[in-house]
Design a protein around this motif. Structure first.
Motif, PDB file in Angstrom:
ATOM      1  N   MET A  60       0.820  -1.206   0.000  1.00  0.00           N
ATOM      2  CA  MET A  60       0.000   0.000   0.000  1.00  0.00           C
ATOM      3  C   MET A  60       0.860   1.265   0.000  1.00  0.00           C
ATOM      4  O   MET A  60       0.429   2.317  -0.507  1.00  0.00           O
ATOM      5  N   MET A  61       2.054   1.166   0.571  1.00  0.00           N
ATOM      6  CA  MET A  61       2.901   2.342   0.763  1.00  0.00           C
ATOM      7  C   MET A  61       3.875   2.588  -0.382  1.00  0.00           C
ATOM      8  O   MET A  61       4.765   3.431  -0.281  1.00  0.00           O
ATOM      9  N   MET A  62       3.733   1.885  -1.482  1.00  0.00           N
ATOM     10  CA  MET A  62       4.588   2.122  -2.634  1.00  0.00           C
ATOM     11  C   MET A  62       4.386   3.545  -3.167  1.00  0.00           C
ATOM     12  O   MET A  62       3.304   4.109  -3.007  1.00  0.00           O
ATOM     13  N   PRO A  63       5.438   4.095  -3.795  1.00  0.00           N
ATOM     14  CA  PRO A  63       6.727   3.480  -4.143  1.00  0.00           C
ATOM     15  C   PRO A  63       7.745   3.585  -3.013  1.00  0.00           C
ATOM     16  O   PRO A  63       7.761   4.561  -2.266  1.00  0.00           O
ATOM     17  N   TRP A  64       8.601   2.570  -2.922  1.00  0.00           N
ATOM     18  CA  TRP A  64       9.706   2.548  -1.966  1.00  0.00           C
ATOM     19  C   TRP A  64      10.969   2.959  -2.706  1.00  0.00           C
ATOM     20  O   TRP A  64      11.469   2.224  -3.551  1.00  0.00           O
ATOM     21  N   ARG A  65      11.477   4.138  -2.377  1.00  0.00           N
ATOM     22  CA  ARG A  65      12.667   4.663  -3.054  1.00  0.00           C
ATOM     23  C   ARG A  65      13.958   4.218  -2.379  1.00  0.00           C
ATOM     24  O   ARG A  65      14.956   3.963  -3.048  1.00  0.00           O
TER      25      ARG A  65
END
Length: 298
Positions: A60-65
């Motif tokens: 749910m918390m994408m995007p992960w940089r």
């Protein structure tokens, strides 16, 4: 500048329609005590009764940089392998018993890693409610004392603490007035202190900068890409007494690339498909210089 008021106002950002469901998901996470490994992968392991829920919340918390992280078997393969930069710099600092700030801290990957030095205080600055939520998600399991502020570099000099060491990694080139930003870093330090800084640079012995017309590597808010000599002059104008080049490093696909945990384009899309030494705009491909600059306390 009233930092308390700004901080209070920004808490309302957590109610934005794209952030509120993520905050609710955080509230529903199970609590407990887990094993934390602070290596190249910030890893959480132990007895988790609902690992699929953890996976779903992370998606749910994408995007992960920045990362990578691993939570109960879910490997968050972030766009940036941030361990590459951290390991490059690791031999150049010791944070034991120091007050430390990370400007533009994203989801806190570097801050989590810095705990191994047992600093006196760790504070992250980043005005992104998504990154703050990612941090809170990871910290739900790590249970650290890291302080995360929804503030930017422009607030640093007005903050309640002065710092012994400030990390400012990948921020300077986003500022239209780099000397003013360096002065903010200077004023955020205690009477004596150091800044670990990285920025894009171009080769050359002259005191000059590349000024992209509209974008650099498809990034619109890149204003100046200096030679190392020009960067040194900026730091001198900001008041720093010492300038030391720690490393230079060319960004490649082993550090930044597309993954299933981020959306949109990444490094391969930013470079000329026929000549990887150039950006799509025809400029020199991204290379970074890492420097340590010192405030001597005079």
């Amino acid at each position: 500048m009233n930092i308390d008021l700004i901080t209070k106002e920004r808490q309302s950002w957590m109610k934005w329609k794209n952030i509120a469901p993520l905050r609710k998901a955080l509230e529903d996470l199970e609590d407990g005590s887990w094993n934390v490994t602070l290596g190249d992968v910030v890893k959480i392991s132990g007895n988790c009764t609902r690992p699929s829920e953890i996976h779903n919340v992370a998606r749910m918390m994408m995007p992960w940089r920045k990362g990578p992280f691993e939570l109960f078997g879910t490997y968050i393969d972030s766009e940036w392998r941030s361990n590459v930069k951290y390991n490059l710099l690791r031999k150049h600092f010791n944070l034991k018993d120091k007050k430390v700030a990370d400007i533009g801290c994203n989801n806190g990957y570097y801050l989590f890693r810095m705990q191994e030095d047992t600093p006196k205080l760790l504070v992250g600055f980043d005005p992104s409610p998504l990154y703050k939520t990612q941090f809170d998600f990871i910290n739900h399991f790590v249970k650290s004392d890291i302080v995360y502020e929804l503030l930017g570099v422009e607030h640093l000099e007005f903050y309640e603490e002065k710092f012994d060491t400030i990390f400012c990694l990948g921020v300077l080139y986003h500022r239209s007035d780099p000397v003013a930003m360096l002065k903010s870093l200077y004023r955020g330090l205690d009477k004596k202190g150091e800044v670990i800084l990285d920025t894009f640079y171009i080769e050359g012995d002259d005191e000059m900068c590349l000024c992209p017309e509209s974008s650099y590597s498809k990034i619109p808010n890149i204003y100046f890409v200096p030679t190392i000599k020009a960067l040194q002059n900026w730091c001198k104008r900001a008041g720093f007494s010492s300038f030391e080049v720690l490393e230079t490093f060319k960004t490649d696909s082993s550090e930044q690339r597309k993954t299933s945990w981020m959306e949109g384009q990444s490094l391969e899309d930013f470079l000329d498909e026929n000549d990887a030494s150039k950006t799509v705009e025809g400029y020199p491909a991204p290379a970074r210089v890492y420097v340590k600059i010192i405030k001597d306390g005079k």
